[in-house]
Every structure is written in structure tokens, then in C-alpha cells.
Design a protein around this motif. Structure first.
Motif, PDB file in Angstrom:
ATOM      1  N   HIS A   1     -85.601  64.501 -30.659  1.00 44.78           N
ATOM      2  CA  HIS A   1     -86.496  64.913 -29.574  1.00 44.78           C
ATOM      3  C   HIS A   1     -87.525  63.819 -29.286  1.00 44.78           C
ATOM      4  CE1 HIS A   1     -89.816  67.062 -27.588  1.00 44.78           C
ATOM      5  NE2 HIS A   1     -88.896  67.893 -27.149  1.00 44.78           N
TER       6      HIS A   1
ATOM      7  N   LEU B   1     -76.660  73.140 -32.638  1.00 46.22           N
ATOM      8  CA  LEU B   1     -77.400  73.704 -31.503  1.00 46.22           C
ATOM      9  C   LEU B   1     -78.834  73.188 -31.468  1.00 46.22           C
ATOM     10  CD1 LEU B   1     -76.135  77.404 -31.508  1.00 46.22           C
ATOM     11  CD2 LEU B   1     -75.218  75.420 -30.286  1.00 46.22           C
ATOM     12  N   ASP B   2     -79.444  73.030 -32.647  1.00 43.83           N
ATOM     13  CA  ASP B   2     -80.807  72.499 -32.702  1.00 43.83           C
ATOM     14  C   ASP B   2     -80.849  71.085 -32.129  1.00 43.83           C
ATOM     15  OD1 ASP B   2     -81.738  74.807 -33.902  1.00 43.83           O
ATOM     16  OD2 ASP B   2     -81.548  74.022 -35.939  1.00 43.83           O
TER      17      ASP B   2
ATOM     18  N   GLN C   1     -80.401  71.161 -28.300  1.00 45.27           N
ATOM     19  CA  GLN C   1     -81.620  71.652 -27.642  1.00 45.27           C
ATOM     20  C   GLN C   1     -82.742  70.629 -27.727  1.00 45.27           C
ATOM     21  OE1 GLN C   1     -81.935  75.297 -29.855  1.00 45.27           O
ATOM     22  NE2 GLN C   1     -80.921  76.511 -28.258  1.00 45.27           N
TER      23      GLN C   1
ATOM     24  N   ALA D   1     -82.016  68.081 -24.988  1.00 43.28           N
ATOM     25  CA  ALA D   1     -82.191  68.634 -23.644  1.00 43.28           C
ATOM     26  C   ALA D   1     -83.663  68.860 -23.311  1.00 43.28           C
ATOM     27  CB  ALA D   1     -81.400  69.928 -23.504  1.00 43.28           C
ATOM     28  N   THR D   2     -84.408  69.454 -24.233  1.00 47.01           N
ATOM     29  CA  THR D   2     -85.810  69.766 -23.940  1.00 47.01           C
ATOM     30  C   THR D   2     -86.675  68.512 -23.875  1.00 47.01           C
ATOM     31  OG1 THR D   2     -86.257  70.147 -26.296  1.00 47.01           O
ATOM     32  CG2 THR D   2     -85.663  72.067 -24.947  1.00 47.01           C
TER      33      THR D   2
ATOM     34  N   ALA E   1     -76.270  76.927 -25.013  1.00 43.34           N
ATOM     35  CA  ALA E   1     -77.584  76.764 -25.638  1.00 43.34           C
ATOM     36  C   ALA E   1     -78.518  75.845 -24.870  1.00 43.34           C
ATOM     37  CB  ALA E   1     -77.411  76.226 -27.064  1.00 43.34           C
ATOM     38  N   VAL E   2     -77.990  75.103 -23.880  1.00 42.65           N
ATOM     39  CA  VAL E   2     -78.820  74.158 -23.138  1.00 42.65           C
ATOM     40  C   VAL E   2     -78.618  74.358 -21.636  1.00 42.65           C
ATOM     41  CG1 VAL E   2     -78.771  72.459 -25.003  1.00 42.65           C
ATOM     42  CG2 VAL E   2     -77.069  72.326 -23.171  1.00 42.65           C
ATOM     43  N   THR E   3     -79.518  73.810 -20.852  1.00 46.33           N
ATOM     44  CA  THR E   3     -79.436  73.974 -19.400  1.00 46.33           C
ATOM     45  C   THR E   3     -78.946  72.704 -18.695  1.00 46.33           C
ATOM     46  OG1 THR E   3     -81.769  73.350 -19.183  1.00 46.33           O
ATOM     47  CG2 THR E   3     -81.257  75.701 -19.366  1.00 46.33           C
TER      48      THR E   3
END
Length: 314
Positions: free
Chosen positions: A113, A144-145, A148, A151-152, A184-186
Motif C-alpha cells: 500500500h 485478498l489483503d 485491496q 487498489a485502495t 474484493a476490489v473495485t
């Protein structure tokens, strides 16, 4: 794909059709802002606006773990004209992982991240930042973590190679996991891993639910694969190359290699590529063995001009 998809290979594959975008071999970033010559060496397409000769954009891929240094180098790549910056969190090479690069970072979603956030902040808004990941290092517990986290932090797109680092390139690829990550993500999730044929591509799209595919070894081995997939997706009849039809492709690549570098490089790269091509075209093996025995480029050219090597069943 380090040591395999260099500028001549990108020029060849994108000239065959069906490829919408490609990425460089990774640019290793440690603790320094790299000079422009490093980017131009690994991405000579930057001299032409960041596009291959056939007009396909080339993302500059960075690999490392220092978020600030990666951000500085991403900004430089953008200044030099990179259409997009890609971040490599998928390389399984032990040497790379020992130096805290590639898939080993999948153990640290927070660091993923931080890296993406720093690179996104340092890169002009019109230059997309994308990322490639695997399903994890030892297992899928953080898959998944990690997705995400990417993505975030601002990744516009995530390519998922559907295996863990420890699984390497051993079949099968777990395309069902890509479907879970998509939920799990956009952001757009691109499916990757174990796509060698049109039928593999069809199954991967069905199982993963993705709209896009990233092709690696399968496209290098069968340069018409992306074109087959694109034809099928648009409802056109697929045109499939046979071994005699590969003659022009091999000759074209040899010409691209010779224009790119002198010395031993063209011959070494041709041998490396033909070894992979022979997996898709068994009839390539006699040519491969002959090229391996040749002492210089002139004798290689003579092999490529020999009609007997292009006969199926020789």
C-alpha cells in the motif's frame, strides 16, 4: 519477463496483432534515482513516445521495496515519456526475493500500500500506475489483503498471476482465485498464468470472470496467440500459424535482434526463444538443434534460409 521479453521481442509480438499493451522487463530500483540511460536501455521505446513500432504502448515496470526511491524513479519514467508505470510484486526469482523485491513483498500488504501510494502521488495523474501480484508467497492467506492494499492505494489495474511464489510456474494456475480477488476490489483485474492456447484463454476468462488477459510464456512460444484470442473475441475466424507459417516470424525476429545488438546477443536470444517455441511447435526442434551448433551469425542465417528446416515432419 526478465531476460525474455526485451525490445525486439516486444516489437515482434506486438506486430502480430491482438496485443493492447505490454510492459518492459523490470527496472531494478534499490536506493538511487536511476539515470535516463538505464530507462532508455530497458525501454528504447521511450525514444518513440513509449510505443512499439506497431503503435502499442509500453509500461515501464519497476521492482523494489523502497517506496520513496520507487516514487522518484516512477516520476523519472513518466518524465521520459512512459505511458504507464507498472509495479512488480510477482517475480518469484530467489535472487530478487532475497534482495526484497518481487513476490516476497506479498508478505507485507502494508508495504504494498505504501509503495503504490507513494508512486501514485509522484506520478502525473494522466500516467496510470498499475501493479502485478501473485496469490501470495507461501500460501494464499493474504491474497485478498494484498489486492485491496494495491487498489485502495491507487493502482488503476491489477494483474494477478494465479499461483503463489512457492508454486512458481507449476501447473495448474488457480483462475478461480482471480474471481475472488475481482469481488474484493473495485479496479480492473487482469488474469494471468498458464495460458498457452486459445482454449486455455477461453477457460481462464470463464472461470476468472476477467475481461482482460495478460499473456507471458504462452505468447512468446506462440506469437499468434494474442491474435487468435482477439479474433475469437470479436467473432472473426481464428487464423492459426503452422510451423511453415512461422518461417517469416522467425526470420523477422532474427532481423530485429541483429538491428538491436551485435556480438553474441542475437544468437543467444534466438536460441533461447526457439527453445520455448519448440514447446508449441515440435517441428522447430531440428532448427533449434542446428542453431545451437552454429559458430556465428552467418551460419545461423544459413540455417534460417535452409528450406528443409521448415518442413513439418522433417
Amino acid at each position: 519477463m526478465q531476460g525474455l521479453v526485451d525490445a525486439p521481442m516486444r516489437a515482434l509480438l506486438t506486430s502480430m496483432g491482438g496485443v493492447d499493451a505490454c510492459v518492459t522487463e523490470f527496472v531494478r530500483v534499490t536506493h538511487a534515482l536511476l539515470p535516463a540511460r538505464t530507462f532508455y536501455r530497458l525501454c528504447p521505446e521511450l525514444h518513440h513516445g513509449g510505443y512499439t513500432p506497431s503503435g502499442v504502448p509500453v509500461s515501464v515496470q519497476l521492482l523494489g521495496s523502497d517506496s520513496a526511491c520507487l516514487a522518484d524513479n516512477a516520476a523519472r519514467a513518466a518524465e521520459l515519456g512512459a505511458p504507464a508505470v507498472d509495479l512488480n510484486f510477482g517475480c518469484p526469482a530467489p535472487t530478487v526475493n532475497r534482495h526484497r523485491g518481487g513476490a516476497v513483498l506479498l508478505r507485507e500488504p502494508e508495504l504494498l500500500h505504501a509503495i503504490v501510494r507513494a508512486v501514485r502521488a509522484a506520478t502525473p495523474a494522466q500516467v496510470p500506475v498499475t501493479a502485478k501480484m501473485r496469490l501470495g508467497y507461501d500460501d494464499t492467506a493474504l491474497a485478498l489483503d494484498c489486492a485491496q492494499a494495491l487498489a485502495t492505494a491507487g493502482a488503476a489495474e491489477i494483474v494477478v498471476h494465479a499461483r503463489t511464489k512457492t508454486e512458481g510456474y507449476r501447473p495448474p494456475a488457480h483462475w478461480d482465485w482471480i474471481a475472488r480477488i475481482r469481488e474484493a476490489v473495485t479496479v480492473n483485474v487482469v488474469a494471468n498464468g498458464e495460458i498457452w492456447t486459445l482454449q486455455d484463454a477461453q477457460r481462464c476468462l470463464e472461470i476468472s470472470g476477467s475481461q482482460d488477459l495478460m499473456l507471458g510464456r504462452g505468447l512468446v512460444a506462440r506469437p499468434d496467440l494474442a491474435g487468435q484470442i482477439a479474433s475469437w473475441a470479436s467473432g472473426r475466424p481464428e487464423v492459426v500459424l503452422d510451423w511453415p507459417g512461422m518461417r517469416l516470424v522467425v526470420t523477422q525476429f532474427w532481423g530485429l535482434l541483429q538491428a538491436y545488438a551485435d556480438g553474441a546477443y542475437p544468437q543467444a536470444r534466438l536460441k533461447q526463444w526457439l527453445a520455448l517455441v519448440a514447446q508449441a511447435f515440435p517441428a522447430a526442434r531440428p532448427l533449434l538443434e542446428s542453431v545451437r551448433r552454429q559458430p556465428d551469425s552467418h551460419s545461423v542465417a544459413a540455417c534460417l534460409a535452409d528450406d528443409t528446416y521448415w518442413q513439418v515432419g522433417r
